[in-house]
Design a protein around this motif. Structure first.
Motif: not given
Lengths: 144, 172
Positions: A30, A100, A113-114, A118, A122, A125, A133, B98-99, B102, B105, B115, B118-119, B122-123, B126, B151, B154, B158
């Motif tokens: 990555i 972001v 990984v997930f 997923f 993810r 959405t 937003i 973010l990675y 991983y 998580l 899950d 986790i989402v 991640f969100y 931000a 944010m 959501f 999400n």
């Protein structure tokens, strides 16, 4: 008792090393991709994309933000510059949020990984949320 | 099960090999771009290195003090508001790309983390407290407050949506 504690520490340490061994090749992959993207796409490129259309610009913002990659701070700087150049607030917010929260370049790694489902759900959405937003923020600010 | 894990492990190496092949092909076309990209890669590695150790430390600590039962209680199906709060605050406070998060998580998920959490984690990445002054400078305080509120809101929406969608697909 002490021996048991030591065994627990050792077990956790070995498990962490195992996880590191598993994830390291993917993280290196990555970072290599991110480096290539950052070098190939100059910041000035983003300025030239927006066309001044009220509907198309937010969508373009979200799409470009989803593909772009880098520190969130870079997206703020580019977003600020875009505003100064007359790009609409909705487009800029969609761009920053997608930057972001959506990761097209990391998608293969996130899938590994997930799970593919997923990662796709993810990111999808998050993409739609960026647009919603952006509209909500602009509407709310217009009332304040 | 073991065969599956070996397959997954191999695919991670395949990803790296594919990226290296991409670099090699590009080097034939535009060597200076690849050279510059590689230097950027080294710079990124240098920046990310300390964060990687933080993540590894958290993984070590989580393996040491948290078992599946504890994780399920705080971040599992019945965690409730506590689970949302941990994921939202964790997402806001966590640093780096973010990675890098991983592995941690994934480990928590294997021990029962939802899950949806986790989402949300991640969100909420931000929302960065350290970057708020910069954002205020560019967009103003009211913009930052409104954006941060939406944010966080959501991130929960999400999380619920992703989990619902994954469940529906599982039932199919």
């Amino acid at each position: 008792m002490f021996k048991m504690e030591l065994l627990r520490v050792k077990k956790s340490f070995i498990k962490t090393l195992e996880s590191l061994k598993q994830i390291l090749p993917m993280i290196l992959g990555i970072i290599l991709l991110v480096a290539l993207f950052i070098t190939a796409v100059p910041e000035s490129f983003y300025n030239s994309i927006f066309v001044g259309n009220k509907i198309l610009d937010p969508l373009l913002g979200a799409i470009i933000g989803s593909i772009a990659i880098g520190q969130p701070i870079t997206s703020y700087i580019i977003g600020g510059e875009l505003l100064d150049h007359g790009v609409s607030l909705i487009a800029v917010v969609a761009f920053i949020l997608a930057w972001v929260s959506v990761g097209t370049i990391q998608l293969p790694a996130e899938s590994m990984v997930f799970g593919k489902r997923f990662a796709i759900v993810r990111n999808s959405t998050s993409f739609v949320s960026a647009l919603i937003i952006a509209i909500l923020v602009t509407l709310t600010l217009s009332f304040l | 099960m073991k065969e599956n894990s070996i397959k997954k492990h191999k695919s991670r190496w395949i990803f790296l090999v594919l990226v290296i092949i991409l670099y090699l092909i590009l080097a034939l076309v535009n060597f200076s771009l690849v050279k510059e990209s590689f230097l950027t890669f080294l710079n990124l590695l240098k920046k990310i290195f300390p964060i990687f150790f933080v993540v590894l430390f958290f993984m070590f600590i989580s393996g040491l003090f948290f078992n599946a039962k504890k994780i399920t209680k705080s971040l599992g199906k019945d965690a409730g508001i506590k689970g949302w709060l941990i994921s939202i605050i964790g997402g806001i406070l966590s640093d780096g790309p973010l990675y890098m998060w991983y592995p941690l998580l994934l480990e928590l998920r294997e021990h029962g983390m939802r899950d949806a959490f986790i989402v949300a984690f991640f969100y909420n990445r931000a929302v960065k407290i350290s970057l708020l002054p910069m954002m205020i400078y560019y967009f103003g305080l009211s913009f930052v407050i409104v954006l941060t509120f939406y944010m966080i809101l959501f991130s929960i929406i999400n999380g619920v949506l992703v989990e619902k969608f994954l469940k529906v697909r599982h039932k199919d």
